[in-house]
Design a protein around this motif. Structure first.
Motif, PDB file in Angstrom:
ATOM      1  N   GLY A 619       0.805  -1.220   0.000  1.00 32.56           N
ATOM      2  CA  GLY A 619       0.000   0.000   0.000  1.00 32.56           C
ATOM      3  C   GLY A 619       0.830   1.258   0.000  1.00 32.56           C
ATOM      4  O   GLY A 619       0.278   2.359   0.044  1.00 32.56           O
ATOM      5  N   HIS A 620       2.152   1.126  -0.012  1.00 29.71           N
ATOM      6  CA  HIS A 620       3.054   2.285   0.008  1.00 29.71           C
ATOM      7  C   HIS A 620       3.825   2.376  -1.310  1.00 29.71           C
ATOM      8  O   HIS A 620       3.944   1.394  -2.053  1.00 29.71           O
ATOM      9  CB  HIS A 620       4.059   2.171   1.152  1.00 29.71           C
ATOM     10  N   ASP A 621       4.395   3.536  -1.558  1.00 28.38           N
ATOM     11  CA  ASP A 621       5.379   3.650  -2.630  1.00 28.38           C
ATOM     12  C   ASP A 621       6.613   2.854  -2.234  1.00 28.38           C
ATOM     13  O   ASP A 621       6.943   2.738  -1.045  1.00 28.38           O
ATOM     14  CB  ASP A 621       5.754   5.116  -2.850  1.00 28.38           C
ATOM     15  N   CYS A 622       7.317   2.335  -3.220  1.00 29.46           N
ATOM     16  CA  CYS A 622       8.489   1.501  -2.938  1.00 29.46           C
ATOM     17  C   CYS A 622       9.529   2.271  -2.118  1.00 29.46           C
ATOM     18  O   CYS A 622      10.183   1.709  -1.232  1.00 29.46           O
ATOM     19  CB  CYS A 622       9.098   1.009  -4.251  1.00 29.46           C
ATOM     20  N   ALA A 623       9.661   3.580  -2.387  1.00 33.96           N
ATOM     21  CA  ALA A 623      10.662   4.382  -1.687  1.00 33.96           C
ATOM     22  C   ALA A 623      10.335   4.554  -0.206  1.00 33.96           C
ATOM     23  O   ALA A 623      11.204   4.927   0.588  1.00 33.96           O
ATOM     24  CB  ALA A 623      10.789   5.749  -2.348  1.00 33.96           C
ATOM     25  N   ASP A 624       9.081   4.279   0.182  1.00 32.05           N
ATOM     26  CA  ASP A 624       8.677   4.440   1.580  1.00 32.05           C
ATOM     27  C   ASP A 624       8.822   3.152   2.382  1.00 32.05           C
ATOM     28  O   ASP A 624       8.570   3.155   3.598  1.00 32.05           O
ATOM     29  CB  ASP A 624       7.212   4.917   1.655  1.00 32.05           C
ATOM     30  N   LEU A 625       9.194   2.054   1.719  1.00 31.70           N
ATOM     31  CA  LEU A 625       9.345   0.773   2.420  1.00 31.70           C
ATOM     32  C   LEU A 625      10.658   0.742   3.193  1.00 31.70           C
ATOM     33  O   LEU A 625      11.556   1.565   2.991  1.00 31.70           O
ATOM     34  CB  LEU A 625       9.314  -0.377   1.421  1.00 31.70           C
ATOM     35  N   HIS A 626      10.783  -0.232   4.053  1.00 35.46           N
ATOM     36  CA  HIS A 626      12.016  -0.416   4.813  1.00 35.46           C
ATOM     37  C   HIS A 626      13.186  -0.637   3.847  1.00 35.46           C
ATOM     38  O   HIS A 626      13.039  -1.328   2.829  1.00 35.46           O
ATOM     39  CB  HIS A 626      11.875  -1.613   5.759  1.00 35.46           C
ATOM     40  N   PRO A 627      14.368  -0.079   4.127  1.00 34.00           N
ATOM     41  CA  PRO A 627      15.511  -0.203   3.189  1.00 34.00           C
ATOM     42  C   PRO A 627      15.866  -1.654   2.843  1.00 34.00           C
ATOM     43  O   PRO A 627      16.246  -1.933   1.702  1.00 34.00           O
ATOM     44  CB  PRO A 627      16.655   0.475   3.945  1.00 34.00           C
ATOM     45  N   SER A 628      15.761  -2.558   3.796  1.00 35.41           N
ATOM     46  CA  SER A 628      16.101  -3.957   3.502  1.00 35.41           C
ATOM     47  C   SER A 628      15.168  -4.544   2.462  1.00 35.41           C
ATOM     48  O   SER A 628      15.590  -5.334   1.603  1.00 35.41           O
ATOM     49  CB  SER A 628      16.034  -4.783   4.784  1.00 35.41           C
ATOM     50  N   LEU A 629      13.905  -4.120   2.496  1.00 33.95           N
ATOM     51  CA  LEU A 629      12.934  -4.609   1.517  1.00 33.95           C
ATOM     52  C   LEU A 629      13.196  -3.981   0.154  1.00 33.95           C
ATOM     53  O   LEU A 629      13.128  -4.662  -0.891  1.00 33.95           O
ATOM     54  CB  LEU A 629      11.527  -4.275   2.011  1.00 33.95           C
ATOM     55  N   GLN A 630      13.517  -2.708   0.132  1.00 33.48           N
ATOM     56  CA  GLN A 630      13.846  -2.054  -1.135  1.00 33.48           C
ATOM     57  C   GLN A 630      15.055  -2.718  -1.794  1.00 33.48           C
ATOM     58  O   GLN A 630      15.092  -2.913  -3.021  1.00 33.48           O
ATOM     59  CB  GLN A 630      14.140  -0.571  -0.898  1.00 33.48           C
ATOM     60  N   GLU A 631      16.028  -3.092  -0.966  1.00 38.67           N
ATOM     61  CA  GLU A 631      17.262  -3.679  -1.499  1.00 38.67           C
ATOM     62  C   GLU A 631      16.990  -5.015  -2.185  1.00 38.67           C
ATOM     63  O   GLU A 631      17.440  -5.249  -3.312  1.00 38.67           O
ATOM     64  CB  GLU A 631      18.264  -3.859  -0.368  1.00 38.67           C
ATOM     65  N   VAL A 632      16.247  -5.895  -1.538  1.00 38.31           N
ATOM     66  CA  VAL A 632      16.023  -7.215  -2.117  1.00 38.31           C
ATOM     67  C   VAL A 632      15.099  -7.133  -3.330  1.00 38.31           C
ATOM     68  O   VAL A 632      15.274  -7.872  -4.313  1.00 38.31           O
ATOM     69  CB  VAL A 632      15.468  -8.188  -1.053  1.00 38.31           C
TER      70      VAL A 632
END
Length: 794
Positions: A619-632
């Protein structure tokens, strides 16, 4: 030989099938008595007698396993106590772990809380994990501390590592945790305790290595010569495993064999200089017995580990037979030792080290026709040694391949090449140098330290070599999570490969391999728990949540991944991935993160990194997710879909309409921003998943009109009383509800108010803390909910 193999096979079969057969009743005892009586009255030896022996040993092993897990009322009372208790116990063993953590095994002397004292009908052992504090306590010390005492238990997920059985195999019934050594009081010291002396010696060596060597070479040296492999970081252990050389850093037969060989050569040289000794007895008849006490000292020095104890027993038996000049078939000796070890401790059967040791040795012996051919023996020494080392390594790796995949979910193709280089260097250089330093340390510490440094340099270079090998794409370690039928297919195929090497298979090898290959492929394709219709699996992941939605078309959607707050337990790696293997889940059509909280997010990281995923929903923009999730997500190039406000159809789903909902009101809390999902499966039937919605989120969900009837409801926010569950249930009137909560969780969820409301409405509630992993499968007459028991949903 025949009787030994029959006894070993019957014992392994009886123990191995016990977890799937369930509790033993009067029938098993009746079978045992009948077979014993039949064996006595049987007139002469025959195949029928052998069958009776097999059934007797099989049944006895089954009953023995069940007896080991009979519930102890005294331990159950302790486990049900949720308060801190005062523990007094005597230290039995101390082991250093990674960082500043320490593992202490104690024999409990007294246990009490604020109101009562707990009495034990028999001895009870506790494993204490000390978060901060090293080299402070020793065997024989009497300690007093406060801790929450727990009885080890399973989460209840498919493919899960059986932690309670592992600890029971080491005699551990309870566990505890203390933050700092300052919270532990030493009541008494036993300075004459033999274990204390060995522990002090080992700690002195470890302290000298830490002080004079850089961190990485020092840790590798301690792992090699002191048996402190648990101090290695997870990254180093992963590299060693991927390179197939982790066995070199575990105290085992390699270490004892090298010590035995060095001692034998030294003593033989001294012995042959004495004419009186030569006239008395030949050295081959005396020296093996002289070496046994040396190995016994090293056994206790390195912590008396089970694997080292097993290697010592094998060496002792071999020495005795050598002294008697009694020839024993090596396979019979190996089988006899395996049978005796299971008689002493049946739970060793499930220890990875036990399985790998005996299977690896058996594979090497069975492959003798391959590495002892005339063509190899006729070669020059160095060529013969390299060829035999290659073939022996290949045989051991092939034999242990099914076990390595089962226990460690890893395929290490680099192992054959790395072992060709590392085994000779470690065996002939690093290990002898390190052991020599160990021997000199009590007398000449200044002479021992350069030896430790040299050993550390060698091991560090070998680690770099291993990293270089596993960086090559064809040789990098492959992660594999297989189902039970696939494990059995792989094991049977490997067994046939070894069998066809034997002389009595000559002339039938091609046909045997062809049949075995066809059967293995057939077993590999057997579906596990086939989904006949729409099903929802709620994994037991502790105080978190993870659900898997499947349909008959083979599609799978993972909703959340759970996640404990401890950084050392990865729910994705330890629970979800093995469950996917056991359930034969190979890819995910979608992964949905309802909201970005650790107890829903952390388990997804490993799944996203190791399983094919078509799309990720949030439900969020990708940039607003936790950094570890953005990385994977970036590394795996997974398609990202942000769910827009309101109800949206997920078009890829083939059975029924699957919709996903994002709250329309901005600025709400993360819980109230949870995504909800609805699936209509038939007339008047549907399921609703509500994430961690609280009061405002539930109101928005209701006001936004739920698309259809709900017969199965996943309670919002783990059954919290702040989630308007009564209002939701009153409006939807589901047939049953599901809730994911941790056992004895500190939040006391599900709330008592929610339980009372559901009870008053006569609505069944299924909980993961009580039933483990649950599967709800839609049938013609509604939802059928089963729990994971003994390898199946029952």
């Amino acid at each position: 030989m025949q009787l030994i193999l029959l006894a070993l096979t019957a014992t392994i079969s009886g123990l191995g099938l016990s977890p799937f057969l369930g509790p033993a009743g009067h029938f098993a005892w009746g079978v045992l008595v009948f077979c014993c009586v039949s064996l006595v009255i049987c007139p002469k030896p025959s195949r029928f007698v052998l069958l009776l022996l097999f059934v007797i040993i099989f049944t006895a092993a089954h009953l023995r396993y069940q007896d080991l897990f009979l519930p102890r009322d005294d331990l159950v009372k302790v486990a049900n106590n949720t308060h801190k208790m005062t523990v007094v116990g005597t230290v039995l063993a101390v082991r250093q772990l990674a960082g500043e953590r320490t593992q202490i095994d104690l024999d409990i002397e007294s246990l009490r809380d604020k109101t009562r004292h707990f009495d034990f009908k028999q001895d009870a052992r506790l494993r204490l994990y000390l978060e901060l504090g090293t080299n402070l306590f020793h065997p024989g010390d009497v300690l007093c501390f406060e801790s929450r005492v727990r009885q080890p238990r399973l989460f209840g997920t498919p493919g899960e590592f059986n932690w309670p059985r592992y600890l029971a195999g080491q005699g551990i019934e309870l566990t505890g945790w203390v933050q700092s050594a300052d919270q532990i009081e030493r009541l008494e010291q036993n300075r004459r305790h033999s274990g204390r002396i060995m522990n002090l010696w080992r700690q002195a060596v470890a302290a000298a290595i830490v002080q004079h060597l850089p961190q990485l070479p020092g840790e590798l040296t301690r792992a090699l010569i002191l048996g402190e492999g648990k101090i290695l970081s997870s990254a180093i252990r992963k590299t060693l495993s991927s390179a197939g050389i982790s066995h070199l850093f575990a105290i085992s037969g390699l270490h004892l064999g090298m010590i035995g060989l060095l001692c034998y050569r030294l003593l033989f040289h001294i012995y042959c200089r004495s004419q009186k000794l030569l006239e008395w007895q030949p050295p081959q008849k005396v020296l093996p017995l002289v070496i046994i006490p040396v190995l016994l000292v090293y056994l206790f020095f390195t912590g008396d580990a089970v694997a080292t104890r097993r290697a010592f027993a094998l060496f002792t038996l071999g020495a005795v037979f050598l002294v008697w000049r009694y020839y024993v078939n090596p396979l019979m000796l190996l089988a006899s030792l395996a049978f005796l070890s299971l008689l002493i401790n049946p739970l060793l059967l499930w220890q990875a080290s036990w399985q790998l040791s005996f299977c690896g040795a058996a594979g090497i012996l069975l492959a003798r026709p391959l590495w002892q051919t005339r063509a190899i023996l006729a070669r020059p020494g160095y060529i013969r040694y390299c060829a035999q080392l290659f073939l022996v390594t290949a045989a051991a790796m092939l034999t242990t391949l099914p076990l390595v995949v089962k226990h460690f979910h890893l395929l290490a193709p680099a192992g054959i090449l790395t072992n060709l280089i590392c085994v000779p260097i470690v065996t002939l250089v690093a290990l002898p140098v390190g052991l020599l330093g160990l021997l000199l340390f009590p007398l000449l510490p200044s002479a021992a330290l350069p030896l430790f440094s040299f050993c550390g340099v060698i091991l560090e270079q070998l680690l770099k070599l291993a990293e270089w090998f596993v960086a090559i794409p064809p040789l990098e370690g492959q992660t594999l999570f297989l189902s039970l039928s696939q494990h059995l297919a792989l094991a049977c195929f490997v067994a046939v490969l070894l069998m066809v090497l034997q002389p009595y298979f000559k002339g039938k090898r091609f046909l045997t391999l062809l049949v075995a290959t066809c059967l293995a492929i057939g077993a590999w394709k057997i579906p596990v728990s086939p989904v006949e219709s729409v099903s929802l699996t709620m994994f037991s992941v502790g105080q978190g949540e993870s659900l898997l939605l499947q349909n008959r078309a083979g599609q799978a959607v993972l909703i959340d991944g759970g996640g404990l707050y401890s950084p050392r337990f990865d729910v994705g790696e330890r629970l979800l991935a093995p469950a996917f293997g056991a359930l034969n889940i190979r890819k995910l059509d979608a992964v949905v993160l309802t909201h970005d909280h650790p107890d829903h997010r952390k388990g997804l990281l490993y799944i996203l990194a190791n399983f094919p995923v078509d799309a990720f929903y949030s439900g969020h923009d990708c940039a607003d997710l936790h950094p570890s999730l953005q990385e994977v997500l970036g590394e795996r190039d997974i398609s990202y879909r942000r769910v827009q406000w309101g109800w949206q159809l997920m078009p890829f789903w083939e059975n029924g309409d699957l919709l996903i909902h994002s709250p329309m009101r901005p600025g709400v809390s993360e819980n109230d921003a949870s995504l909800a999902m609805y699936l209509q499966v038939g007339a008047g039937e549907g399921l609703l998943l509500t994430g961690d919605l609280e009061r405002e989120g539930v109101r928005d969900l209701i006001s936004d009109t739920i698309p259809g009837p709900v017969s199965l409801l996943k309670l919002p926010h783990h059954g919290s009383r702040h989630s308007l569950t009564d209002t939701l249930v009153e409006r939807l009137r589901p047939q049953a509800c599901l809730v994911s909560v941790g056992y004895q969780n500190r939040y006391k969820l599900p709330a008592s108010e929610v339980l009372d409301d559901l009870r008053s409405r006569d609505i069944a509630l299924y909980r993961t803390d009580q039933a483990g992993t649950l599967r709800a499968q839609f049938r013609a007459d509604g939802w059928e909910i089963r729990q994971w028991q003994r390898g199946l949903f029952r």
